[in-house]
Enzyme design. Structure first.
Site, PDB file in Angstrom:
ATOM      1  N   HIS A 308      20.853  44.010  -2.290  1.00 29.71           N
ATOM      2  CA  HIS A 308      21.682  42.842  -2.562  1.00 29.71           C
ATOM      3  C   HIS A 308      21.219  42.196  -3.846  1.00 29.71           C
ATOM      4  CE1 HIS A 308      23.769  39.028  -2.048  1.00 29.71           C
ATOM      5  NE2 HIS A 308      24.587  39.725  -1.276  1.00 29.71           N
ATOM      6  N   ASP A 366      26.745  44.495   5.477  1.00 29.47           N
ATOM      7  CA  ASP A 366      27.733  45.571   5.626  1.00 29.47           C
ATOM      8  C   ASP A 366      27.195  46.779   6.375  1.00 29.47           C
ATOM      9  OD1 ASP A 366      29.792  44.256   4.379  1.00 29.47           O
ATOM     10  OD2 ASP A 366      29.076  44.793   2.400  1.00 29.47           O
TER      11      ASP A 366
HETATM   12  N1  CMC Z   1      20.434  52.663  -2.910  1.00 26.43           N
HETATM   13  C1  CMC Z   1      19.547  53.179  -3.805  1.00 26.43           C
HETATM   14  N2  CMC Z   1      19.066  52.508  -4.867  1.00 26.43           N
HETATM   15  C2  CMC Z   1      19.518  51.256  -5.045  1.00 26.43           C
HETATM   16  C3  CMC Z   1      20.429  50.659  -4.157  1.00 26.43           C
HETATM   17  C4  CMC Z   1      20.889  51.412  -3.058  1.00 26.43           C
HETATM   18  N3  CMC Z   1      21.752  50.875  -2.188  1.00 26.43           N
HETATM   19  N4  CMC Z   1      20.697  49.408  -4.576  1.00 26.43           N
HETATM   20  C5  CMC Z   1      19.980  49.218  -5.694  1.00 26.43           C
HETATM   21  N5  CMC Z   1      19.257  50.341  -5.975  1.00 26.43           N
HETATM   22  C6  CMC Z   1      18.291  50.481  -7.085  1.00 26.43           C
HETATM   23  C7  CMC Z   1      18.985  50.689  -8.413  1.00 26.43           C
HETATM   24  O1  CMC Z   1      19.138  52.055  -8.729  1.00 26.43           O
HETATM   25  C8  CMC Z   1      18.041  49.985  -9.359  1.00 26.43           C
HETATM   26  O2  CMC Z   1      16.962  50.836  -9.644  1.00 26.43           O
HETATM   27  P1  CMC Z   1      16.176  50.688 -11.068  1.00 26.43           P
HETATM   28  O3  CMC Z   1      15.571  49.316 -11.085  1.00 26.43           O
HETATM   29  O4  CMC Z   1      15.153  51.784 -11.021  1.00 26.43           O
HETATM   30  O5  CMC Z   1      17.205  50.868 -12.138  1.00 26.43           O
HETATM   31  C9  CMC Z   1      17.483  48.813  -8.545  1.00 26.43           C
HETATM   32  O6  CMC Z   1      17.597  49.244  -7.182  1.00 26.43           O
HETATM   33  C10 CMC Z   1      18.256  47.523  -8.737  1.00 26.43           C
HETATM   34  O7  CMC Z   1      19.647  47.816  -8.574  1.00 26.43           O
HETATM   35  P2  CMC Z   1      20.818  47.066  -9.334  1.00 26.43           P
HETATM   36  O8  CMC Z   1      22.067  47.873  -9.246  1.00 26.43           O
HETATM   37  O9  CMC Z   1      20.334  46.656 -10.699  1.00 26.43           O
HETATM   38  O10 CMC Z   1      20.911  45.761  -8.446  1.00 26.43           O
HETATM   39  P3  CMC Z   1      22.116  44.776  -8.390  1.00 26.43           P
HETATM   40  O11 CMC Z   1      21.570  43.480  -7.975  1.00 26.43           O
HETATM   41  O12 CMC Z   1      22.906  44.819  -9.650  1.00 26.43           O
HETATM   42  O13 CMC Z   1      23.060  45.402  -7.232  1.00 26.43           O
HETATM   43  C11 CMC Z   1      24.085  45.891  -5.186  1.00 26.43           C
HETATM   44  C12 CMC Z   1      23.169  44.915  -5.951  1.00 26.43           C
HETATM   45  C13 CMC Z   1      24.425  45.277  -3.835  1.00 26.43           C
HETATM   46  C14 CMC Z   1      25.383  46.104  -5.956  1.00 26.43           C
HETATM   47  C15 CMC Z   1      23.313  47.244  -4.994  1.00 26.43           C
HETATM   48  O14 CMC Z   1      22.136  47.036  -4.244  1.00 26.43           O
HETATM   49  C16 CMC Z   1      24.201  48.293  -4.332  1.00 26.43           C
HETATM   50  O15 CMC Z   1      24.951  48.992  -5.031  1.00 26.43           O
HETATM   51  N6  CMC Z   1      24.113  48.449  -2.964  1.00 26.43           N
HETATM   52  C17 CMC Z   1      24.981  49.353  -2.252  1.00 26.43           C
HETATM   53  C18 CMC Z   1      26.349  48.718  -2.058  1.00 26.43           C
HETATM   54  C19 CMC Z   1      26.320  47.628  -1.021  1.00 26.43           C
HETATM   55  O16 CMC Z   1      25.789  47.778   0.071  1.00 26.43           O
HETATM   56  N7  CMC Z   1      26.975  46.482  -1.355  1.00 26.43           N
HETATM   57  C20 CMC Z   1      27.142  45.358  -0.428  1.00 26.43           C
HETATM   58  C21 CMC Z   1      26.434  44.123  -0.874  1.00 26.43           C
HETATM   59  S1  CMC Z   1      26.351  42.904   0.457  1.00 26.43           S
HETATM   60  C22 CMC Z   1      27.999  42.459   0.771  1.00 26.43           C
HETATM   61  C23 CMC Z   1      28.634  41.692  -0.333  1.00 26.43           C
HETATM   62  O17 CMC Z   1      28.089  40.648  -0.724  1.00 26.43           O
HETATM   63  O18 CMC Z   1      29.700  42.110  -0.801  1.00 26.43           O
END
Ligand code: CMC
Length: 431
Positions: A308, A366
Site C-alpha cells: 500500500h 483487497d
Molecule cells: N508485489 C511485489 N512487489 C511489490 C508489491 C507487490 N504487491 N508492491 C510493491 N512492490 C515493490 C515494488 O516493486 C517496489 O520495489 P523497489 O523499491 O525495489 O522498486 C517497492 O515494493 C515499492 O513499490 P511501489 O510501486 O513504488 O509502491 P507504491 O506505493 O507506488 O504502490 C501499490 C502501492 C498498492 C500500488 C503496490 O503495492 C501494488 O501494486 N500492490 C498490488 C496491487 C494492490 O493490491 N492494490 C490495492 C491497494 S489497497 C486498495 C486501494 O486503496 O485501492
C-alpha cells in the site's frame, strides 16, 4: 486554512525564500509552496504525489506507520464493530455521528431514492451483455447527469445535497443492474423494507420466480465491507473526483471519473486481480514459484492484494476484513476451498519473506475482501463495483467539502518538460 506556525527556508542561487509551514490537527506539518513559482521561478517535482498535500480536508485521517484509519476522528475498528454503513455515510457527509432521529431521517431519505429513472433501463440495454460491470457503471453513472438535471447545479447547496443522497441510494441499484444484465437475468427493483446491504443482496440474487430472503449474517458482513471501503483520504480515485470537480463539472460526471480511476488493478481493481491470481496459483505447491516471480521486477508480476502507498505497518481494514472473512466462511461452512488454502499459505509465506518484510508489503483490504465476496456468491467481476458503490459516499463527501470551500481553484499541475525546444516547421518534401 490553519495559521502557519513555522517558516521553512529555501535558498536557491543565493536567494532566500521563506515558506509558511502549516500545522494539521494530526499528522506531518505541511510546507506551503503556493507562492514558490511567483517568488523563485521554480516548480516542485513529485510524480505520484508521494510528498504532496493536494488539499485541506477534515474527513479522513490515515497514519500509515501506525496502521491507523480514522473517519472524522473515529477509528475504523470501532465503526466496523458498532456502526452501520448508512450511519458511516452520515458521519462522512455531515461530520458527526447522527442521533436516533437524524439517522432515521437519513435512512428514509436514502430509501426514497433507491429506484432509478425507468428510462435508464433502456440505457442499460445498449451495452453488450459481456461488458464488465465496471464499464457499464462508468457509463451509467456518467449518464445520471442526463436523467437528473435538477441536481446538477453545483452552486446550489440543496441540489448538491440531493445529488449526494441520489448517488448513495442509486449506486447499489446500478451495480446490481449491471450484474443482472451481464448474466441475462431481469432487473430486480429495490425493496425498501430491507436494510441497505440486504437490499443490494436482494437486487443481485433474487429472481422474479422465487422468494429470496437475504441472510442477515451475510448482509452484516457486506455492510462491514462497505464501511471499510467508504473513504480513504486523497487516494487516486478521490483525487480524480476532486480534480474533475475543480473544473465545475457536475457531481455525477465527477463520480463517473472516480469509478473509472478505481477500476485499475493498482487501486480498486486489485480485489478482482487478487482473487484471479489466487486461482491462477491454484495449489499451495505453486506458491514459491509465484513469490519468486513477484520478487523479480522483470517478470511484471506483483502479489495482488499486497502493499500500500500509505500503510507501511499493516492495513487496519485488512485486519477487520480478515476477521469478517473467517466469520463468513465459518457460517457458510467453507473450509477446504482451494483458493482459501492458497490465500492462507501465501499470506503466511509472504509475511516471513525478507523481500516483503523489508519493503513493508502486507496484505491489504483487497486480499481478504475478494475471498468473502466469492463465498457470498459474487463473481470476481462484481468485486470492484462493490468497492465503487461503497466508496461513492467518500467521493461525494470529499467533493462537497471541496465545492463548499470558497478558495477553490481549478486543479492544474505543472510539469518538468523534457521535450524539444522550439524548432521551425519543415515542409514534408524536405524531411
Ligand atoms: N508485489 C511485489 N512487489 C511489490 C508489491 C507487490 N504487491 N508492491 C510493491 N512492490 C515493490 C515494488 O516493486 C517496489 O520495489 P523497489 O523499491 O525495489 O522498486 C517497492 O515494493 C515499492 O513499490 P511501489 O510501486 O513504488 O509502491 P507504491 O506505493 O507506488 O504502490 C501499490 C502501492 C498498492 C500500488 C503496490 O503495492 C501494488 O501494486 N500492490 C498490488 C496491487 C494492490 O493490491 N492494490 C490495492 C491497494 S489497497 C486498495 C486501494 O486503496 O485501492
Amino acid at each position: 486554512m490553519s495559521e502557519p506556525t513555522r517558516t521553512a527556508t529555501l535558498t536557491l542561487d543565493g536567494k532566500v525564500i521563506n515558506l509558511p509551514v502549516h500545522h494539521p490537527t494530526i499528522g506531518p506539518d505541511v510546507i506551503d509552496i503556493r507562492k514558490l513559482y511567483a517568488e523563485a521561478d521554480v516548480f516542485t517535482y513529485d510524480p505520484g504525489f508521494t510528498s504532496t498535500a493536494a488539499c485541506e480536508s477534515a474527513i479522513t485521517y490515515i497514519d500509515g506507520d501506525k496502521g491507523e484509519l480514522l473517519y472524522r476522528g473515529y477509528p475504523i475498528e470501532q465503526l466496523a464493530e458498532h456502526s452501520s454503513f448508512l450511519e458511516v455515510c452520515f458521519l462522512l457527509l455531515y461530520g458527526n455521528l447522527p442521533n436516533t432521529a437524524q439517522l432515521a431521517d437519513f435512512e428514509s431519505r436514502v430509501r426514497n431514492h433507491t429506484m432509478v429513472h425507468e428510462q435508464m433501463h433502456y440505457f442499460f440495454r445498449g451495452f453488450r451483455r459481456d461488458a464488465h460491470p465496471m464499464a457499464t457503471m462508468v457509463g451509467v453513472v456518467g449518464a445520471m447527469s442526463a436523467f437528473y438535471h435538477d441536481s446538477t447545479d453545483i452552486n446550489d447547496p440543496w441540489q448538491r445535497e440531493v445529488a449526494a443522497i441520489r448517488m448513495i441510494a442509486k449506486l447499489p441499484t446500478i451495480a446490481a443492474m449491471a450484474f443482472k444484465y451481464s448474466i441475462g437475468q431481469p432487473f430486480i427493483y429495490p425493496k425498501n423494507s430491507l436494510d441497505y446491504a440486504s437490499n443490494f443482496l436482494h437486487m443481485c440474487f433474487a429472481v422474479p420466480c422465487e422468494e429470496y430472503v437475504p441472510n442477515p449474517v451475510i448482509a452484516k458482513a457486506l455492510d462491514r465491507i462497505m464501511m471499510l471501503h467508504a473513504d480513504h483520504e486523497q487516494n487516486a480515485s478521490t483525487s480524480t473526483v476532486r480534480l474533475a470537480g475543480s473544473s465545475g463539472a457536475n457531481p455525477f460526471a465527477c463520480i463517473a471519473a472516480g469509478i473509472a480511476c478505481l477500476w485499475g488493478p493498482a487501486h480498486g481493481g486489485a480485489n478482482q486481480a487478487a482473487l484471479e491470481q489466487l486461482r491462477e496459483i491454484g495449489t499451495v505447491d505453486r506458491i514459491p514459484e509465484f513469490i519468486k516471480m513477484a520478487k523479480d521486477k522483470n517478470s511484471g508480476v506483483r502479489l495482488m492484494g499486497f502493499g500500500h502507498r500509505v500503510y507501511k505497518n499493516f492495513d487496519p481494514r485488512a485486519k477487520v476484513m480478515k476477521e469478517s472473512c473467517d466469520e463468513v466462511l465459518e457460517l457458510l461452512g467453507v473450509h477446504n476451498n482451494p483458493t482459501l488454502q492458497v490465500a492462507k499459505e501465501l499470506e503466511r509465506i509472504a509475511l516471513q519473506d525478507d523481500y516483503f518484510i523489508s519493503k513493508k508489503l502486507y496484505p491489504n483490504v483487497d486480499f481478504y475482501s475478494g475471498i468473502i465476496l466469492e463465498a457470498i456468491g459474487f463473481p470476481t467481476s462484481m468485486f470492484t463495483p462493490i468497492f465503487a458503490l461503497s466508496r461513492t459516499v467518500g467521493w461525494i463527501s470529499q467533493w462537497r467539502e471541496m465545492i463548499a470551500d470558497p478558495t477553490l481553484k481549478i486543479g492544474r499541475p505543472r510539469q518538468l518538460y523534457i521535450g524539444e525546444q522550439q524548432r521551425d516547421y519543415v515542409d514534408v518534401r524536405h524531411r
